[in-house]
Write an enzyme that holds these catalytic residues in place. Structure first.
Site, PDB file in Angstrom:
ATOM      1  N   CYS A 155      -1.278 -12.916   6.247  1.00 53.69           N
ATOM      2  CA  CYS A 155      -2.547 -12.497   5.638  1.00 53.69           C
ATOM      3  C   CYS A 155      -2.444 -11.123   5.002  1.00 53.69           C
ATOM      4  O   CYS A 155      -2.892 -10.911   3.866  1.00 53.69           O
ATOM      5  CB  CYS A 155      -3.670 -12.551   6.666  1.00 53.69           C
ATOM      6  SG  CYS A 155      -3.271 -11.762   8.250  1.00 53.69           S
ATOM      7  N   TYR A 156      -1.853 -10.157   5.712  1.00 53.97           N
ATOM      8  CA  TYR A 156      -1.675  -8.825   5.124  1.00 53.97           C
ATOM      9  C   TYR A 156      -0.802  -8.880   3.861  1.00 53.97           C
ATOM     10  O   TYR A 156      -1.150  -8.276   2.848  1.00 53.97           O
ATOM     11  CB  TYR A 156      -1.034  -7.866   6.134  1.00 53.97           C
ATOM     12  CG  TYR A 156      -1.980  -7.215   7.116  1.00 53.97           C
ATOM     13  CD1 TYR A 156      -3.082  -6.477   6.680  1.00 53.97           C
ATOM     14  CD2 TYR A 156      -1.750  -7.295   8.487  1.00 53.97           C
ATOM     15  CE1 TYR A 156      -3.934  -5.852   7.592  1.00 53.97           C
ATOM     16  CE2 TYR A 156      -2.581  -6.658   9.401  1.00 53.97           C
ATOM     17  CZ  TYR A 156      -3.681  -5.946   8.949  1.00 53.97           C
ATOM     18  OH  TYR A 156      -4.508  -5.321   9.844  1.00 53.97           O
TER      19      TYR A 156
END
Length: 356
Positions: A155-156
């Site tokens: 996600c990051y």
């Protein structure tokens, strides 16, 4: 057994946050049918007992993970598992003719020693791993379309890379100056019994950094793609923070521009060309002076990008907001699958947030 016109799909690890997003999205997808849910720790339970809010739509029982059964029943398999399990399953599923989408880190790295160093697992599947494609459609769309095995990004990295990619690809910044300052909601930590810092009493009304100084596992993943875009090895300063909210990531990227004469409108033109609606339907470059908020992306597969230039420091500042469980995880996996199947990549994915 079901709708013969739909492609049969299985999800292994459906009881986690990523898995339950996948189940919900698959139920809404017009061309897919969920026929298998697997998980060893929850085997034998009715999925509706784990997630009662889906009980009226999902009559399936969680089955033990049996690769032969999965391979016989499914054409497509999503592996939504902790790191270190997918690489033990994917080779057999690929042999059985399945398309495999891995939501863990196991197939994100082109260099397996990097994976082994950061994740502490020894690998012997170099041949299979070398066929995996990194599942960020905005950068690797054509390769994903040809792939049988996709390693879906973290996600990051998704939020960070979408923010920085045009700058590196066009050579607009001095890569070594890039700093990524990112914040995530608590669902990014998964659904296991909470670590102390995830308890409401600890996280609420508080805000802090972790994995500082290049220690977070998403660092090498971000650097791998940044290096690919820049054409040479790039190290990036990445600092994640925990925010007391459930969903969402906001990544703010700072970097020194090669040409300090560039202004905000120049950058907006470049970003709008890089993320044209026709080829990047899930990226929204915001108008001049508008900065993204996580709530706008919540519950959607969208990424909102805002751009600013500081003429005093010669830096560009790019802000990127996504839903960490959708564009940062399950939604992006479905987007990749749509490409693998030759379908419109927006098919079956939510485009509007519930607001406020």
């Amino acid at each position: 057994m079901g709708d013969s016109n739909k492609i049969p799909v299985g999800v292994v690890g459906a009881s986690g946050y990523g898995g339950v997003q996948l189940v919900r999205l698959l139920l809404d997808h017009p061309l897919l049918e969920l026929v298998y849910i697997g998980g060893n720790s929850t085997a034998g339970k009715l999925f509706g007992d784990i997630y009662p809010h889906l009980g009226h739509r999902v009559p399936l029982v969680v089955e033990p993970v049996d690769l032969e059964v999965i391979g016989d029943r499914c054409q497509i398999v999503f592996l939504s598992l902790p790191n270190g399990l997918a690489f033990q399953m994917a080779p057999r599923l690929l042999e059985k003719g399945c398309k495999v989408l891995d939501l863990s880190a196991d197939y994100r790295f082109s260099d397996l020693p990097t994976y082994e160093r950061w994740y502490g697992q020894e690998r012997a599947d170099q041949a299979i791993a070398s066929t995996a494609v990194y599942g960020l459609p905005e950068l690797y769309r054509d390769r994903i379309a040809e792939a049988q095995l996709v390693g879906c990004p973290g996600c990051y990295p998704t939020a960070s890379l979408l923010a920085i990619a045009p700058l590196l690809k066009q050579g607009l910044i001095i890569p070594e100056t890039a700093i990524i300052d990112a914040k995530s909601g608590t669902s990014g930590g998964g659904r296991q019994p909470p670590k102390t810092n995830m308890l409401l009493a600890e996280a609420d009304s508080s805000f802090g950094a972790y994995g500082v100084g290049g220690r977070h596992r998403h660092t090498p993943e971000i650097e791998q793609v940044c290096s690919d875009l820049a054409g040479h090895e790039v190290l990036v300063q990445f600092t994640p923070h925990l925010v007391p909210m459930v969903r969402g990531i906001l990544a703010t990227v700072y970097a020194t521009m090669r040409d300090p004469g560039l202004v905000r409108d120049d950058l907006l033109t470049i970003y709008n060309a890089f993320y044209r609606t026709s080829t990047s339907p899930w990226v929204r470059v915001l108008p001049s002076g508008t900065y993204p908020q996580t709530k706008w992306a919540c519950g959607t597969n969208l990424c909102y990008i805002g751009i600013e230039v500081d003429p005093r420091t010669g830096r560009v500042i790019v802000m990127s907001a996504i839903d960490n469980l959708l564009k940062g995880q399950a939604g992006q996996a479905i987007q990749c699958l749509n490409l693998m199947m030759g379908w419109d990549e927006t098919l079956g994915l939510p485009q509007l947030a519930f607001y406020p």
